[in-house]
Design a protein around this motif. Structure first.
Motif, PDB file in Angstrom:
ATOM      1  N   THR A  51      -0.407  -0.311  13.449  1.00 11.75           N
ATOM      2  CA  THR A  51      -1.805  -0.483  13.035  1.00 11.75           C
ATOM      3  C   THR A  51      -2.493   0.873  12.880  1.00 11.75           C
ATOM      4  N   MET A  52      -2.260   1.768  13.855  1.00 12.57           N
ATOM      5  CA  MET A  52      -2.874   3.102  13.797  1.00 12.57           C
ATOM      6  C   MET A  52      -2.382   3.875  12.580  1.00 12.57           C
ATOM      7  N   LEU A  53      -1.088   3.876  12.336  1.00  9.21           N
ATOM      8  CA  LEU A  53      -0.537   4.636  11.211  1.00  9.21           C
ATOM      9  C   LEU A  53      -0.972   4.049   9.876  1.00  9.21           C
ATOM     10  N   ALA A  54      -1.195   2.748   9.829  1.00 10.50           N
ATOM     11  CA  ALA A  54      -1.693   2.135   8.592  1.00 10.50           C
ATOM     12  C   ALA A  54      -3.104   2.632   8.288  1.00 10.50           C
ATOM     13  N   ARG A  55      -3.928   2.754   9.336  1.00 10.55           N
ATOM     14  CA  ARG A  55      -5.281   3.298   9.132  1.00 10.55           C
ATOM     15  C   ARG A  55      -5.205   4.737   8.624  1.00 10.55           C
ATOM     16  N   ILE A  56      -4.295   5.503   9.200  1.00  6.72           N
ATOM     17  CA  ILE A  56      -4.160   6.906   8.805  1.00  6.72           C
ATOM     18  C   ILE A  56      -3.681   7.010   7.357  1.00  6.72           C
ATOM     19  N   LYS A  57      -2.705   6.188   6.996  1.00  6.99           N
ATOM     20  CA  LYS A  57      -2.149   6.259   5.642  1.00  6.99           C
ATOM     21  C   LYS A  57      -3.178   5.899   4.589  1.00  6.99           C
ATOM     22  N   ALA A  58      -4.185   5.105   4.964  1.00  8.27           N
ATOM     23  CA  ALA A  58      -5.214   4.692   4.012  1.00  8.27           C
ATOM     24  C   ALA A  58      -6.269   5.771   3.794  1.00  8.27           C
ATOM     25  N   ALA A  98     -10.650  15.258   9.115  1.00  5.10           N
ATOM     26  CA  ALA A  98     -11.486  14.645  10.152  1.00  5.10           C
ATOM     27  C   ALA A  98     -11.322  13.125  10.190  1.00  5.10           C
ATOM     28  N   PRO A  99     -11.271  12.425   9.031  1.00  2.20           N
ATOM     29  CA  PRO A  99     -11.054  10.967   9.096  1.00  2.20           C
ATOM     30  C   PRO A  99      -9.691  10.601   9.700  1.00  2.20           C
ATOM     31  N   VAL A 100      -8.682  11.453   9.472  1.00  7.85           N
ATOM     32  CA  VAL A 100      -7.373  11.202  10.064  1.00  7.85           C
ATOM     33  C   VAL A 100      -7.465  11.298  11.587  1.00  7.85           C
ATOM     34  N   ALA A 123      -6.815   8.255  14.273  1.00  7.40           N
ATOM     35  CA  ALA A 123      -5.808   8.357  15.330  1.00  7.40           C
ATOM     36  C   ALA A 123      -6.435   8.163  16.704  1.00  7.40           C
ATOM     37  N   LEU A 124      -7.536   8.849  16.955  1.00  7.29           N
ATOM     38  CA  LEU A 124      -8.144   8.798  18.288  1.00  7.29           C
ATOM     39  C   LEU A 124      -8.799   7.461  18.571  1.00  7.29           C
TER      40      LEU A 124
END
Length: 728
Positions: free
Chosen positions: A107-114, A153-155, A159-160
């Motif tokens: 889930t976290m990596l999907a947010r980052i990839k977007a 910054a969004p990445v 992640a955090l």
């Protein structure tokens, strides 16, 4: 200069208004257009630069490593359009490869990839990222590839957002490394301290405020111009900090010298207009000359031929120029507006009663110090040399390089990232070396394969992995800033790789953050002797022209070098040995960033020349009229020691305030300059120089006739109209 002073006196409101209009116009342009600072550092012609160029040309140019992230600092450049970062997580109880953890990570990596700008995400739960997990320490990481100009910054936020009590998440690597930017207002502390010192010195609020106001206006105008210029030339954001640091120090000091001379003129009974003209024609000349030497020293940095450094030098030189312009135009106008209010109430009352000139010199600490130097020059020289030697001694152990996250303050994001990664993946996880090869034929290919197989047995190598068809990633066992990692780079270049290349057409080049740091340091430090020699010769020639002497400029140039060694020695003790670095908020001891020694050399040389000019110009003024060397030294030292001491203390406060910025580079420059200036003023200029000149005697002012005929006449101190100290 007196003509300029009279002109500023007559048009004082127009001059002040002109500066206000200029500030408003520059602010409107700068705020409207924004800034275009760049933090990229062009690499010198070196082995690491060749490695990056070859990698960029190859078919696998975008793959610069095994997914462990790139090194911090400027050494992480790869010549591609992308940069890499790392998102690391540590589980408190559950296994790092459990189904629940995998689901949360997905889930976290999907947010980052977007996030816009993210080009790729390599998960440790995929085949490509199998080496990115350590089940024993319950730690794993994902490699994030982003566009070089992307906002990360969004990445970081994405992640955090997953960071919880039992699931620690941190980000790091080149993509998430914050470059030092503009100052964060710490200079305000230095300005307040400077104001307090000036109030105690002058006992007049207006007299104390004028140097501050003049220095701030000059610096503000110049920094606005630097912001505008960032659209035209390559400048780092740290150029603003450099400009503010140097500009505030010299700007306040320059105005202080002129205000002090003007007050002495008023106390001697001169009219306001005449006193301003005299101050500008004496101290004003010295300000212009001293400022010119600082600018020469700063622009001399062009010989090192490194864009980020020359950009800082340009910005600082522009700032010094503007502080000079403010001191010789705005300051006289403000002095004309204030009249006698630059004096204390007691002094104004004494002048109003028509009492004898208040300027009659009374014995004080300065006079007693001058008398002590005159009586015991050998002891003064020995004591000064001993102090200089002790403070400069650490410079013999100075190591130049990049500090890594292992030395960052505890609790900072970079240190937290390091503390998660290092136990699981080794201290060298974020310092990979990149070996890029030219493989022209089958024999070379066989040799490269053999090299790849033998690297794992080389002392200091933790892991080796392919980075493409003709590239390897070598992970050291130690962090980037250690001597062991530097030794590994040299071992690969000098022993391991030449042995593999022997008898073949194979050519292998070592890049990566540690290698780049070594190459940058070698390139800069290799040119440091040339730079030192250049500014020393220029300084000698400038002083020779000013004072028509051989020994005075020679002693001045050599003493400037001593001050530079003191600054570098203090820098080494505090920031490399770690003697007090934690108190400054920059973490533990680490190598000295390669930019700092060059900046220290240039700026300290220029500032040392300032005090030399102000001290010796008053001595030369007295020598010209009395031809008495002992009297000239005593008068010059007595009349300038108070203002030099105050100026140095002010500069120490300004520089030291930058020392608490929390940024290692800015803090190192501030503390190094502050200590160097303090020692230069009190130990070198007010002790060593007068003692040596007392021992040398009349030969101080000897000048060959042939040189006198070809040397242009430049009067630094201007006409002397003020009475000297009575008696001997």
């Amino acid at each position: 200069m007196s003509t300029l002073a009279h002109w500023c006196f007559r048009r004082r409101f127009a001059v002040a208004g002109g500066w206000i209009v200029a500030l408003v116009a520059l602010a409107a342009i700068a705020l409207g257009g924004g800034t275009a600072f760049t933090d990229s550092a062009d690499l010198p012609d070196s082995e690491s630069a060749t490695a990056y160029a070859l990698l960029a040309e190859s078919e696998t140019g975008s793959g610069s490593g095994s997914g462990t992230g790139t090194g911090t600092g400027s050494g992480g450049q790869t010549g591609t359009d992308t940069v890499r970062g790392t998102v690391v997580w540590h589980t408190g109880g559950a296994a790092v490869d459990s189904a629940g953890v995998k689901a949360d990570v997905a889930t976290m990596l999907a947010r980052i990839k977007a996030v816009p700008g993210v080009e790729a995400v390599v998960s440790p739960y995929d085949k490509a990222g199998a080496a990115q997990i350590n089940t024993g320490t319950r730690t794993a990481y994902a490699t994030i590839v982003v566009a070089a100009d992307a906002d990360t910054a969004p990445v970081t936020s994405a992640a955090l957002a997953s960071d919880t009590a039992g699931f620690d998440v941190e980000v790091g690597g080149q993509a998430f490394t914050e470059q030092p930017g503009a100052s964060h207002g710490t200079e305000a502390v230095g300005i307040v301290a400077a104001l307090v010192i000036l109030v105690l010195m002058f006992r007049s609020g207006w007299a104390a405020a004028l140097p501050i106001l003049t220095g701030v206006v000059g610096v503000a105008a110049s920094l606005l111009l630097v912001m505008i210029a960032s659209h035209v030339v390559d400048l780092a954001a740290t150029s603003l900090t450099m400009g503010a640091l140097i500009g505030l120090g010299v700007g306040i000091d320059y105005a202080l010298f002129i205000v002090n001379r003007h007050r002495r003129g008023l106390l001697a009974g001169r009219p306001v207009r005449e006193s301003i003209a005299d101050a500008l024609d004496t101290s004003g000349r010295a300000v212009v000359f001293a400022g010119a030497t600082v600018i020469v020293a700063l622009l001399g940095m062009f010989v090192v031929n490194l864009g980020i450094l020359t950009g800082m030098a340009r910005a600082a030189a522009v700032t010094v120029l503007f502080t000079i312009l403010a001191a010789v135009t705005l300051l006289p106008a403000l002095l004309a507006m204030l009249g006698t209010r630059v004096l204390s109430r007691r002094q104004r009352a004494a002048l109003a009663t028509g009492a004898a000139p208040v300027a009659a010199h009374r014995p004080g600490l300065a006079a007693r110090w001058a008398a002590l130097i005159d009586r015991a020059p050998w002891r003064a020289t020995g004591a000064a040399v001993l102090v200089i030697a002790v403070l400069a001694a650490p410079v013999t152990m100075m190591r130049v390089g990049d500090a890594d996250a292992s030395s960052d303050p505890a609790g900072t994001p970079a240190r937290a990232y390091y503390d998660l990664m290092a136990p699981a993946f080794g201290d060298g996880f974020d310092a990979p070396l990149l070996l890029v090869a030219k493989v022209p034929d089958a024999a070379a290919s066989t040799a490269f394969t053999g090299l790849a197989g033998s690297l794992a047995t080389v002392p200091g190598v933790a892991a080796v992995s392919p980075a493409g068809k003709s590239a390897l990633t070598v992970v050291p066992t130690t962090s980037a800033q250690t001597e062991e990692t530097a030794d590994l780079v040299h071992r690969l270049r000098d022993e391991v790789i030449p042995a593999a290349e022997a008898g073949t057409g194979l050519r292998v080049y070592v890049g990566g953050a540690p290698a780049t740091s070594i190459d940058m340091a070698d390139a800069l430090m290799g040119k440091l002797p040339l730079y030192l020699g250049l500014i020393a010769v220029l300084g000698f020639l400038l002083l020779a022209v000013a004072f028509r002497s051989i020994l005075v400029p020679l002693v001045g140039a050599l003493s400037n070098l001593a001050t530079i060694l003191v600054g570098l020695g203090a820098l080494t003790a505090i920031f490399q040995f770690g003697w007090g670095s934690e108190l400054l908020g920059v973490g533990s001891g680490a190598p000295i960033m390669y930019l700092i020694p060059v900046l220290i050399v240039g700026v300290v040389f220029g500032l040392s020349m300032d005090y030399q000019v102000f001290l010796v110009s008053r001595m030369h003024e007295e020598w010209t009229h009395t031809r008495d060397n002992r009297r000239a030294i005593r008068v010059g030292l007595t009349e300038t020691s108070q203002v030099i001491a105050a100026a140095a203390t002010i500069m120490l406060c300004v520089f030291a305030s930058f020392g608490f910025s929390g940024e290692r580079i800015v803090s190192g420059i501030g503390i190094g300059l502050g200590i160097a200036v303090l020692v230069d003023a009190f130990v070198v200029r007010l002790t060593l120089i007068p003692a040596l000149m007392r021992l040398i005697g009349r030969a101080n002012w000897a000048y060959p006739r042939w040189a006198d005929r070809v040397t242009p006449h430049v009067s630094v101190e201007g006409p002397a109209r003020e009475p000297a100290l009575p008696g001997k």
